[in-house]
Design a protein around this motif. Structure first.
Motif, PDB file in Angstrom:
ATOM      1  N   GLU A  28       0.835  -1.212   0.000  1.00 47.11           N
ATOM      2  CA  GLU A  28       0.000   0.000   0.000  1.00 47.11           C
ATOM      3  C   GLU A  28       0.865   1.256   0.000  1.00 47.11           C
ATOM      4  N   GLN A  29       1.916   1.247   0.855  1.00 47.14           N
ATOM      5  CA  GLN A  29       2.807   2.414   0.920  1.00 47.14           C
ATOM      6  C   GLN A  29       3.576   2.599  -0.391  1.00 47.14           C
ATOM      7  N   LEU A  32       1.166   4.042  -3.145  1.00 41.71           N
ATOM      8  CA  LEU A  32       0.840   5.453  -2.909  1.00 41.71           C
ATOM      9  C   LEU A  32       2.047   6.335  -3.181  1.00 41.71           C
ATOM     10  N   HIS A  59      -4.521   5.210   4.473  1.00 45.58           N
ATOM     11  CA  HIS A  59      -4.185   4.962   3.065  1.00 45.58           C
ATOM     12  C   HIS A  59      -5.424   5.095   2.174  1.00 45.58           C
TER      13      HIS A  59
END
Length: 495
Positions: A28-29, A32, A59
């Motif tokens: 997820e990081q 993004l 998120h």
């Protein structure tokens, strides 16, 4: 690494660790961060990834704001996002610091789709766990009013929705999403042959009145026996299947470009009888001749040629009689999941059963059936043509053209339907009044018969998205074929 069992033999039993739902915060990081560094990365995941697919709430919010900015033609960066996200403590970091770290540690844009797929797949697994937990809990609790079959059907519906859209038990959606869908539909209508927003029936005058068959619509096709409602439904269904053209999408799936994949529930006729009708219509050889085997060699070649042409057409028949609306829905979902589905035909409504307990009246059961049918059309996002009988009160009137009040057994048919069409052939009634030949009445009857011979009317008694009125069609009774009426035979337009 697992500890060898010999070292744990004398240890006290350790309680099983709490299992955390599948997720990958690093993915997820990374995604993004990649989008914040280069907004083009968003377009690699935009067609399948939604904010709710992220495990972490922060998120979800970052992705949601990022999507809004990029769609508005603005730059999404740590600086522009900070304005919309407020201030919060994220493990000792401010929002601004967290966004800056995401961008600083971002991977390349090349991996963006891979990370997006990982996030999406894990979200589906979390939802599968939820459905599974609900299934287990429901089976243990076993409420009196819920049968195991109800639970199976509810679970199958949720699994179908998850498989098709990545969602289940949907709630509110943004109006902007609905606007996008409406504009997309208009664009497809503009690009499609005939400028139709729906699926073309192959009957141009009917298409002009309806704009084709619209997705999610429940279309009731009603008529008295002998009017040709099954023939019309079969003609339309076959025209659509014959025109089918699929187009491969970037993700490997096949999308319908023209025509459609058809599912036909023939609750009254067998699959062989239905196939005989279609062969008669396509070959031009009368169906009674095919059944008797009373055909000439040249007619046999026409039949075999027509049958060969029809081998690859995506037309699927279910001939099981006496099924319930819930069973029909389950089979339709399965067909769409396994083969695809663009149109569903049900011949006919009154042969379906509901889940109502014995002793309840037929009107309540029909209400359940029509409500379920409309819900299924919305769920599958396909038009459903459901045939219906009409009450005998039609026969008592001088003008035997059907009206909405003639729909049998339930006002819910009219209420739930988006379109109600009646098939009417005046020829059927005039033919049955034939007087003795040579009399004055016979010559009057003959003139009347010539006027109505081979003509049929499709009366649009209700249309939620368009005008009502009558469409005239040609009907060839020998081969049960409806077709467009020749230009010279049409009545003057009443508008």
């Amino acid at each position: 690494m697992a500890i060898p069992s010999t070292l744990t033999a004398n240890l006290e039993p350790v309680p099983q660790e709490y299992r955390v739902a599948p997720h990958n915060i690093d993915a997820e990081q990374a995604l993004l961060g990649a989008i914040l560094v280069n907004n083009d990365a968003f377009y690699r995941v935009s067609d399948f990834l939604l904010p709710e697919h992220f495990m972490e709430e922060v998120h979800r919010r970052i992705y949601e704001v990022t999507v809004s900015l990029i769609k508005a033609g603005k730059l999404a960066s740590p600086i522009t996002l900070k304005t919309y996200l407020g201030d919060a403590d994220l493990g000792g970091l401010t929002v601004g610091q967290y966004l800056a770290r995401l961008a600083a540690e971002a991977s390349t844009v090349i991996n963006a789709e891979h990370y997006g797929r990982t996030i999406y797949d894990l979200a589906l697994r979390r939802r599968l766990i939820t459905i599974g937990e609900d299934l287990v809990n429901g089976a243990y609790e076993a409420p009196v009013e819920t049968s195991p079959r109800d639970q199976i059907e509810a679970t199958e519906r949720r699994l179908y929705e998850l498989a098709e859209t990545g969602k289940y038990d949907g709630g509110f959606q943004k109006f902007s999403d609905a606007l996008t869908a409406a504009v997309d539909m208009a664009a497809k209508a503009y690009q499609r042959e005939g400028r139709l927003s729906g699926i073309a029936t192959g009957l141009s005058d009917l298409d002009a009145k309806m704009g084709g068959l619209q997705a999610s619509d429940l279309i009731i096709l009603a008529g008295r026996p002998g009017m040709g409602k099954t023939s019309l439904a079969t003609n339309i269904a076959f025209n659509i299947a014959k025109a089918y053209v699929g187009e491969k999408q970037p993700d490997g799936t096949i999308a319908t470009k023209n025509g459609g994949i058809v599912g036909f529930f023939s609750l009254e006729m067998s699959a062989e009888q239905l196939a005989t009708r279609i062969i008669a219509e396509q070959s031009g050889v009368a169906s009674y001749k095919i059944r008797r085997g009373d055909i000439r060699p040249e007619e046999f070649y026409k039949i075999t040629d027509a049958a060969r042409d029809m081998q690859t057409i995506p037309f699927y028949i279910d001939q099981t009689g006496g099924i319930s609306i819930a069973q029909l829905a389950a089979r339709a979902r399965r067909l769409k999941r396994q083969r695809g589905l663009d149109l569903l035909v049900v011949d006919y409504l009154q042969l379906l059963s509901g889940a109502s307990k014995k002793g309840e009246n037929r009107v309540q059961e029909m209400t359940e059936i029509t409500t379920g049918m409309k819900a299924l059309a919305k769920e599958l996002a396909v038009p459903i043509i459901a045939l219906s009988q009409l009450s005998r009160q039609v026969e008592a009137r001088d003008d035997k053209r059907p009206q909405l009040s003639d729909l049998r057994e339930s006002g819910s048919i009219e209420q739930d339907a988006d379109v109600v069409m009646f098939v009417f052939r005046e020829e059927y009634y005039v033919k049955n009044k034939k007087p003795r030949e040579g009399t004055e009445e016979f010559f009057t009857w003959e003139a009347e018969m010539n006027r109505v011979y081979g003509k049929a009317e499709v009366i649009l008694g209700k249309q939620r998205h368009g005008p009502t009125g009558t469409v005239e069609l040609q009907f060839d009774a020998e081969i049960t074929r409806f077709s467009n009426l020749a230009q010279g035979d049409r009545l003057p337009d009443s508008h």
